[in-house]
Write an enzyme that holds these catalytic residues in place. Structure first.
Site, PDB file in Angstrom:
ATOM      1  N   LYS A 108       0.832  -1.228   0.000  1.00 23.58           N
ATOM      2  CA  LYS A 108       0.000   0.000   0.000  1.00 23.58           C
ATOM      3  C   LYS A 108       0.853   1.259   0.000  1.00 23.58           C
ATOM      4  O   LYS A 108       0.467   2.274  -0.572  1.00 23.58           O
ATOM      5  CB  LYS A 108      -0.957   0.004   1.189  1.00 23.58           C
ATOM      6  N   GLY A 137      -7.151  -6.337   2.610  1.00 21.84           N
ATOM      7  CA  GLY A 137      -6.904  -7.779   2.582  1.00 21.84           C
ATOM      8  C   GLY A 137      -7.645  -8.473   1.463  1.00 21.84           C
ATOM      9  O   GLY A 137      -7.502  -8.141   0.285  1.00 21.84           O
ATOM     10  N   GLY A 190      -1.398 -11.812  18.001  1.00 19.26           N
ATOM     11  CA  GLY A 190      -0.852 -11.681  16.650  1.00 19.26           C
ATOM     12  C   GLY A 190      -1.649 -10.752  15.749  1.00 19.26           C
ATOM     13  O   GLY A 190      -1.430 -10.715  14.535  1.00 19.26           O
ATOM     14  N   ASP A 204      -1.462   3.636   8.206  1.00 14.84           N
ATOM     15  CA  ASP A 204      -1.706   2.496   7.315  1.00 14.84           C
ATOM     16  C   ASP A 204      -3.054   2.677   6.606  1.00 14.84           C
ATOM     17  O   ASP A 204      -3.161   2.508   5.384  1.00 14.84           O
ATOM     18  CB  ASP A 204      -1.703   1.211   8.163  1.00 14.84           C
ATOM     19  N   LYS A 208      -4.240   3.321   2.428  1.00  9.04           N
ATOM     20  CA  LYS A 208      -5.273   2.534   1.730  1.00  9.04           C
ATOM     21  C   LYS A 208      -6.383   3.447   1.203  1.00  9.04           C
ATOM     22  O   LYS A 208      -6.899   3.238   0.108  1.00  9.04           O
ATOM     23  CB  LYS A 208      -5.830   1.478   2.674  1.00  9.04           C
TER      24      LYS A 208
HETATM   25  N1  LIG Z   1       1.343  -9.920   6.262  1.00 10.23           N
HETATM   26  C1  LIG Z   1       0.125  -9.535   5.908  1.00 10.23           C
HETATM   27  O1  LIG Z   1      -0.889 -10.016   6.444  1.00 10.23           O
HETATM   28  C2  LIG Z   1      -0.063  -8.521   4.807  1.00 10.23           C
HETATM   29  C3  LIG Z   1      -1.371  -8.112   4.454  1.00 10.23           C
HETATM   30  C4  LIG Z   1      -1.545  -7.191   3.397  1.00 10.23           C
HETATM   31  C5  LIG Z   1      -0.429  -6.686   2.764  1.00 10.23           C
HETATM   32  N2  LIG Z   1       0.825  -7.063   3.157  1.00 10.23           N
HETATM   33  C6  LIG Z   1       1.964  -6.489   2.449  1.00 10.23           C
HETATM   34  O2  LIG Z   1       2.695  -7.549   1.817  1.00 10.23           O
HETATM   35  C7  LIG Z   1       4.086  -7.206   1.766  1.00 10.23           C
HETATM   36  C8  LIG Z   1       4.895  -8.339   2.420  1.00 10.23           C
HETATM   37  O3  LIG Z   1       4.465  -8.508   3.758  1.00 10.23           O
HETATM   38  P1  LIG Z   1       4.980  -9.788   4.618  1.00 10.23           P
HETATM   39  O4  LIG Z   1       4.189  -9.730   5.877  1.00 10.23           O
HETATM   40  O5  LIG Z   1       4.953 -11.013   3.799  1.00 10.23           O
HETATM   41  O6  LIG Z   1       6.496  -9.328   4.912  1.00 10.23           O
HETATM   42  P2  LIG Z   1       7.686 -10.261   5.491  1.00 10.23           P
HETATM   43  O7  LIG Z   1       7.151 -11.475   6.155  1.00 10.23           O
HETATM   44  O8  LIG Z   1       8.564  -9.343   6.270  1.00 10.23           O
HETATM   45  O9  LIG Z   1       8.492 -10.734   4.185  1.00 10.23           O
HETATM   46  C9  LIG Z   1       9.220  -9.847   3.380  1.00 10.23           C
HETATM   47  C10 LIG Z   1      10.013 -10.654   2.351  1.00 10.23           C
HETATM   48  O10 LIG Z   1      10.583  -9.715   1.434  1.00 10.23           O
HETATM   49  C11 LIG Z   1      11.985  -9.901   1.414  1.00 10.23           C
HETATM   50  N3  LIG Z   1      12.638  -8.595   1.292  1.00 10.23           N
HETATM   51  C12 LIG Z   1      12.443  -7.495   2.045  1.00 10.23           C
HETATM   52  N4  LIG Z   1      13.225  -6.496   1.625  1.00 10.23           N
HETATM   53  C13 LIG Z   1      13.953  -6.976   0.581  1.00 10.23           C
HETATM   54  C14 LIG Z   1      14.925  -6.428  -0.269  1.00 10.23           C
HETATM   55  N5  LIG Z   1      15.351  -5.160  -0.145  1.00 10.23           N
HETATM   56  N6  LIG Z   1      15.438  -7.195  -1.252  1.00 10.23           N
HETATM   57  C15 LIG Z   1      15.031  -8.485  -1.393  1.00 10.23           C
HETATM   58  N7  LIG Z   1      14.096  -9.074  -0.607  1.00 10.23           N
HETATM   59  C16 LIG Z   1      13.564  -8.330   0.368  1.00 10.23           C
HETATM   60  C17 LIG Z   1      12.365 -10.570   2.719  1.00 10.23           C
HETATM   61  O11 LIG Z   1      13.574 -11.258   2.515  1.00 10.23           O
HETATM   62  P3  LIG Z   1      14.296 -12.104   3.670  1.00 10.23           P
HETATM   63  O12 LIG Z   1      13.469 -13.364   3.784  1.00 10.23           O
HETATM   64  O13 LIG Z   1      15.652 -12.363   3.122  1.00 10.23           O
HETATM   65  O14 LIG Z   1      14.266 -11.248   4.895  1.00 10.23           O
HETATM   66  C18 LIG Z   1      11.140 -11.493   2.941  1.00 10.23           C
HETATM   67  O15 LIG Z   1      11.303 -12.680   2.215  1.00 10.23           O
HETATM   68  C19 LIG Z   1       4.209  -5.843   2.462  1.00 10.23           C
HETATM   69  O16 LIG Z   1       4.145  -4.818   1.481  1.00 10.23           O
HETATM   70  C20 LIG Z   1       2.966  -5.788   3.338  1.00 10.23           C
HETATM   71  O17 LIG Z   1       2.548  -4.455   3.616  1.00 10.23           O
HETATM   72  C21 LIG Z   1       1.028  -7.967   4.154  1.00 10.23           C
END
Ligand SMILES: NC(=O)c1ccc[n+]([C@@H]2O[C@H](COP(=O)([O-])OP(=O)(O)OC[C@H]3O[C@@H](n4cnc5c(N)ncnc54)[C@H](OP(=O)(O)O)[C@@H]3O)[C@@H](O)[C@H]2O)c1
Length: 425
Positions: A108, A137, A190, A204, A208
């Site tokens: 976002k 979501g 969580g 946040d 959105k």
């Molecule tokens: N989690 C949710 O429920 C949710 C819901 C809606 C939207 N989102 C969005 O989805 C996205 C991901 O969220 P997430 O919760 O999955 O995050 P996360 O668990 O922190 O995972 C991030 C991933 O991206 C990789 N990464 C981060 N920076 C990087 C870089 N500079 N170069 C290469 N790889 C990089 C990390 O690598 P490493 O494994 O090497 O650290 C990890 O694999 C975000 O934009 C978030 O706002 C998440």
């Protein structure tokens, strides 16, 4: 097998036989969402191949310790970005779109701060830009606005677009817990990050709402155009008193047309029971879209979570596999309106002296603010006024509150919260 199901089985087999080359997906990020996306893709790839004529498969993965972006881009038809952040993500997004590769993201902040560059690059190359997962979501608000409501003139969008704050406010209403205790519970379960700042301050949700407003009105709206307030100062008392007045408290994002312009903002707001967002509880998200042609529709569902977000991402990938692309038209310029009319709740701790209510009412009246309902609670050192105002321009209401705060019979800073008066019954 009946003759109908035999026929549909034959259709499926013949479609399966015409499957084209694989649809190659470069996956940027394999954290919570990325891993869930990978797993979901493996489960659904055959079914998607039957429907879309090509089998989606991962062509490369980039994390901090693995993969090379140039190599992945070269070998992909679409890039799925679930790593988050602005840098280096923006550069990757632009390069993907400029080279005609579809780009699907759950980010976002990227969309709300650099949307126009991304829309323009997608329009120029004809690639699709998918971002359903960036807002609310799994709730398909983006697709409904872009496609189903493409012919409707949207007047207003209200959203509960942050699950953490909705969880906290629901817990406070349910148990009478303080904000701090409800936040702790959300963290233990969580539903809130260890550092919850982006969620509880409203930032946040503001990102959105900027994305939703851009789509609803076709106007350039970025995060910087969206004022936001959070829920950190909400008290259990506010929630309890308002419940007596038939109101429930939510962190609401609003985007609406006003006087030839648009107003977008995020703030805590009280809703009457007849508003479609009033019953949305826990970590759920919901978006209400209003248009004269349709009155209103409300979409609701889980606001976050790896598998839910992955499902929204995969939906965008499937859409990208099946052109024609749905492109956002170029943005028009609409003025951003800052001073908006609203009803307000006002809580004032006062000295229990004669004429206190009439003094407060006089100040409100001088600013053109009229009181809809008022109750006095407690007595002596514990006396409080709880009021709800009729709609008034925010600047006038705030001016009145500043004057009330200066009265010597007012014991602490008054608390003001917006009230959304609409109901759909
Ligand atoms: N989690 C949710 O429920 C949710 C819901 C809606 C939207 N989102 C969005 O989805 C996205 C991901 O969220 P997430 O919760 O999955 O995050 P996360 O668990 O922190 O995972 C991030 C991933 O991206 C990789 N990464 C981060 N920076 C990087 C870089 N500079 N170069 C290469 N790889 C990089 C990390 O690598 P490493 O494994 O090497 O650290 C990890 O694999 C975000 O934009 C978030 O706002 C998440």
């Amino acid at each position: 097998m009946s003759s109908t199901s035999k026929a549909s089985e034959r259709t499926r087999q013949s479609r399966a036989l015409t499957v084209g080359p694989p649809f190659r997906i470069g996956l940027l990020g394999r954290g919570t969402v990325g891993s869930a996306f990978h797993a979901l893709l493996e489960q659904r790839a055959d079914a998607i191949a039957v429907e879309a004529g090509r089998r989606p498969e991962i062509s490369g993965v980039l994390t901090r310790s693995q993969g090379d972006f140039d190599d992945i881009l070269e070998r992909s038809d679409a890039i799925v970005e679930v790593m988050g952040g602005i840098e280096p993500t923006l550069g990757y997004a632009m390069r993907a779109l400029q080279s005609g590769k579809h780009f699907v993201t759950a980010n976002k902040q990227l969309l709300s701060q650099h949307g126009e560059e991304l829309y323009a690059a997608a329009a120029q190359s004809g690639a699709q830009l998918g971002f359903e997962a960036a807002v609310a979501g799994v709730v398909p608000a983006i697709r409904v606005m872009r496609e189903s409501l493409a012919a409707a003139h949207i007047e207003r969008v209200h959203g509960i677009v942050n699950g953490t704050t909705n969880f906290i406010l629901t817990a406070m209403a349910r148990t009478g817990a303080s904000y701090d205790d409800a936040l702790r519970e959300a963290q233990q379960l969580g539903f809130a990050e260890a550092d919850p700042t982006e969620d509880v301050t409203g930032k946040d949700a503001a990102a959105k709402m900027a994305i939703l407003a851009r789509l609803a009105f076709g106007a350039q709206v970025g995060l910087a155009d969206v004022p936001y307030e959070g829920i950190e100062h909400v008290t259990a008392d506010d929630i309890a008193y308002a419940r007596d007045l038939g109101l429930s408290l939510k962190l609401i994002g609003t985007a609406e047309r006003i006087d030839g312009g648009i107003a977008v903002g995020v703030y805590p707001a009280f809703l009457y029971g007849g508003h479609p967002l009033a019953p949305v509880s826990g970590s759920f998200n919901a978006v209400t879209i209003e248009s004269p042609a349709i009155t209103e529709i409300t979409l609701s569902g889980p606001g976050a979570g790896g598998s839910q977000t992955a499902s929204a991402v995969l939906g965008d990938v499937v859409a990208a596999m099946s052109p024609p692309a749905v492109q956002a038209p170029p943005a028009v310029e609409l003025p951003i309106v800052k001073d908006v009319e609203s009803a307000f709740y006002l809580y004032v701790e006062v000295a229990d002296r004669p004429l206190v209510l009439s003094k407060v009412a006089e100040i409100l009246g001088m600013q053109g603010v009229s009181i809809k309902s008022v109750v006095q609670r407690g007595a002596g050192d514990d006396a409080r006024l709880v009021m709800v105002m009729h709609p008034v321009l925010e600047s006038k209401f705030r001016a009145a509150v500043d004057l009330i705060e200066r009265l010597d019979l007012v014991r602490s800073k008054p608390r003001a919260i917006r009230v959304i008066e609409e109901v759909f019954e």
